[in-house]
Design a protein around this motif. Structure first.
Motif: not given
Length: 325
Positions: A81-85, A90-91, A124-132
């Motif tokens: 939930a924190e990652a998605q917010s 911030e990512v 694209e990088k940020l979306d990957h880093w959010r998951l990481e």
């Protein structure tokens, strides 16, 4: 053949995991090496500082930890939930605390203008880093790799410092979570490195007790205790802190070598709520790793998790049924 890590971790099953890494060499990670006479005790602080740092950077809460002589334990909570917010900025800020990123993400972080193609590459990088940032494997790598580099440089050698894979156990319910946290916090007492939780250096229980006693205004950097489950349930550990600290203290005194294996009858209500007897609790907090495999919880949760992970066999089912019901 070991299962890929992504097949061992499932948010559908549980967000809580117990992970441990062990030093591959004969020489100690920390403490006094009796064979060489060299004292590596100061390295325990390296590991503890890194654990607490990563707890602030990642969207993974540190519930418990213990840094031992040649291995370490952590109990982690994946906070999706924190990652998605998190905002894109911030990512990026969090990732750049760990790594340099790319030239484009550095420009984004500085607020410089990006054209459409550049922004798409950054996004694209940020979306990957959010998951990481919510990936336990990445968290463990970010913990172990820098420590290995520092130790290798100090020892003037190369090669592996840790075993090739960290071990993980999925904690499927409150019983498993409470027992595993206590098991981790009591590691120094079982190893006769300390006599009480408050004297157990480089553990989460000592940090929690010190923070509670001094009312330290500084951030604890650990997952918060939010009390018993209720609706709406806030984010945090589903226990009362005072109950947990008292329980760990009583348990620690029961498993000391100079004491008989007995827990005081004046137990905090946490064990009654979890329906765990004092005998079962002592087994859990002294034999957690040996009694259970990759999945730990009551038989119903174990069956659901095994199905979600596509496991044909239910690991340590008999022990889960007998001890955790």
């Amino acid at each position: 053949m070991p299962r890929p890590r992504k097949q061992q971790i499932s948010l559908e099953a549980t967000p809580y995991y117990h992970c441990t890494s062990r030093c591959v060499r004969r020489a100690f990670l920390c403490g006094l090496d009796s064979l060489t006479g060299k004292d590596y005790e100061y390295r325990r602080q390296w590991v503890e500082d890194r654990i607490l740092f990563l707890g602030e950077v990642f969207c993974i809460d540190v519930c418990a930890y213990a840094v031992m002589s040649n291995h370490h334990h952590v109990v982690l909570h994946i906070n999706m939930a924190e990652a998605q917010s998190l905002t894109d900025l911030e990512v990026c800020e969090r990732w750049h605390k760990l790594y340099k990123g790319t030239l484009l993400t550095q420009k984004f972080l500085k607020g410089e203008l990006l054209d459409e193609a550049q922004w798409l590459a950054v996004k694209e990088k940020l979306d990957h880093w959010r998951l990481e940032l919510a990936n336990i494997s990445r968290w463990m790598w970010a913990l172990n790799e820098p420590i290995a580099r520092m130790a290798n440089a100090e020892d003037q050698c190369t090669g592996r410092f840790w075993e090739s894979r960290f071990k993980s156990q999925a904690l499927l319910d409150e019983k498993a979570l409470a027992a595993c946290m206590a098991y981790v916090d009591l590691n120094p007492i079982r190893a006769r490195m300390a006599k009480t939780p408050e004297s157990s250096d480089h553990t989460s229980i000592k940090r929690r007790i010190e923070n509670q006693e001094t009312n330290n205004p500084q951030p604890l950097k650990l997952a918060e205790f939010v009390g018993n489950p209720r609706e709406p349930m806030p984010q945090g550990l589903p226990f009362h802190l005072q109950d947990y600290v008292q329980l760990v203290d009583i348990t620690g005194r029961a498993i000391r070598e100079d004491k008989r294996g007995f827990i005081n009858n004046n137990l905090p209500p946490i064990l009654e709520r979890l329906n765990i007897s004092s005998h079962e609790w002592l087994v859990l907090t002294t034999q957690f790793e040996s009694k259970f495999k990759s999945l730990v919880g009551c038989k119903e949760k174990l069956m659901l998790a095994a199905k979600a992970l596509g496991l044909q066999r239910r690991p340590a089912y008999a022990n889960c049924e007998a001890i955790l019901h």
